[in-house]
Write an enzyme that holds these catalytic residues in place. Sequence first.
Site, PDB file in Angstrom:
ATOM      1  N   ASP A 202      89.084 -23.870  30.871  1.00 19.79           N
ATOM      2  CA  ASP A 202      88.031 -24.438  31.716  1.00 19.79           C
ATOM      3  C   ASP A 202      88.395 -25.784  32.323  1.00 19.79           C
ATOM      4  O   ASP A 202      87.823 -26.180  33.345  1.00 19.79           O
ATOM      5  CB  ASP A 202      86.747 -24.607  30.887  1.00 19.79           C
TER       6      ASP A 202
ATOM      7  N   THR B 100      91.626 -31.472  24.303  1.00 19.96           N
ATOM      8  CA  THR B 100      91.426 -31.856  25.700  1.00 19.96           C
ATOM      9  C   THR B 100      90.872 -33.273  25.798  1.00 19.96           C
ATOM     10  O   THR B 100      90.113 -33.698  24.937  1.00 19.96           O
ATOM     11  CB  THR B 100      90.414 -30.865  26.318  1.00 19.96           C
TER      12      THR B 100
ATOM     13  N   THR C  69      85.066 -30.156  26.649  1.00 20.62           N
ATOM     14  CA  THR C  69      86.195 -29.816  25.792  1.00 20.62           C
ATOM     15  C   THR C  69      85.758 -28.670  24.886  1.00 20.62           C
ATOM     16  O   THR C  69      84.645 -28.695  24.357  1.00 20.62           O
ATOM     17  CB  THR C  69      86.657 -31.004  24.931  1.00 20.62           C
ATOM     18  N   GLY C  70      86.592 -27.678  24.733  1.00 20.03           N
ATOM     19  CA  GLY C  70      86.180 -26.575  23.867  1.00 20.03           C
ATOM     20  C   GLY C  70      86.932 -25.307  24.208  1.00 20.03           C
ATOM     21  O   GLY C  70      87.963 -25.336  24.884  1.00 20.03           O
TER      22      GLY C  70
ATOM     23  N   GLY D  77      87.806 -22.703  26.174  1.00 18.97           N
ATOM     24  CA  GLY D  77      87.664 -22.648  27.613  1.00 18.97           C
ATOM     25  C   GLY D  77      87.037 -21.382  28.168  1.00 18.97           C
ATOM     26  O   GLY D  77      86.270 -21.426  29.137  1.00 18.97           O
TER      27      GLY D  77
END
Length: 370
Positions: free
Chosen positions: A240, A209, A260-261, A263
């Site tokens: 997310d 992301t 970022t990760g 979601g």
Amino acid sequence: MKHAIIAAIGAGLIGLAQFIAPAAAYAHGQSDDTHRAEAGWSIAIHGGAGTLDPDRMTPERRAAYEASLQAALDAGARVLADGGSAMDAVQAAIVPLEDDPLFNAGRGSVFTWEGTNELDASIMDGRDRSAGAVTGVTTVRNPIQLADRVRTDSPHVFLMGQGAEQFAREQGFAVTPPEWFATEARRESLDRMRANALSSLDVDHKFGTVGAVALDTHGNVAAGTSTGGMTGKRWGRIGDAPVIGAGTYADNQSCAVSATGWGEYFIRVGVAQEICTRLRIQTTFREEPCPDDAIGGSYCVSVQLPDAEVAQDTADAVMDEVAQLGGDGGVILVTPAGHAIFSFNTTGMYRGRATSEGVNEVAIFSGEAR
Ligand code: GLY
């Protein structure tokens, strides 16, 4: 950093705002023209976080990532240095990352289980907390620009799939063919996942992301995030990134965050808004007589903004909550005081930050630029 009506004193930042009227002007994030000349700006960007190992990255690949991050950072910083808005800076930084196949957003997005690229993006303006978001977009080259158009030219905040596409056409966005978004590397990730019954984490190693947050010289903050999601996503899964409050949040009274990760965890914690809310609660206001009140009857409001350490600790604490639930990833944030902060619980995050005070750095692995 001096910013608008805010002057640095001691560990925190104190602002003295002189008002004949109540202090609502400050409370709504208005800045004072007489102080604008000495106002600062700051910007932070990310290109995803994940399991990143310096020993497994060739010097050429590292240089390519750093060059892309620097170009995006420079594009956003230029807008701010020229006195442009945080909203414009965020988009100026995100568009080249969406166009760069190295990152999982726009061109180079991961594939869905069905073998398509479905894009998500959101953007938020800290001036008035107006926001726009899109999910499941397949033919718009720069989803961050469509998200902003939802904000400015629709009565809505969040559009999905066919409806978002229809809105894009009505707004004059060109049809970008699916081949633009598809890359061989991402196709191979999907093929490996399907052939070996792997999870998207096994094949992706990182959440690519992209996002940007900015504070402009007018005292306004903004945040934006764009992604292809996770490899092999199905059943209309949404992460997310396009969810306001989870992947993106901006409010002049607290901060601007892009995440970022993984979601699902960022949605459950409401990461972006949670960080901003905690910072807003840690901001204190005090009324006192103005030191230079010649007319009499006016009063000043001193504002104690959280300092860089508090902002870092706050972001780290929220990321710890994500980790405790089993999620990982990272965030970038800027505060109205100009602090540009990274926080991540992975071994790396593609990232960069620049400020009017001369900070200008990009980094990838943990332990660098923090
Ligand atoms: N953080 C991007 C996603 O989960 O889709």
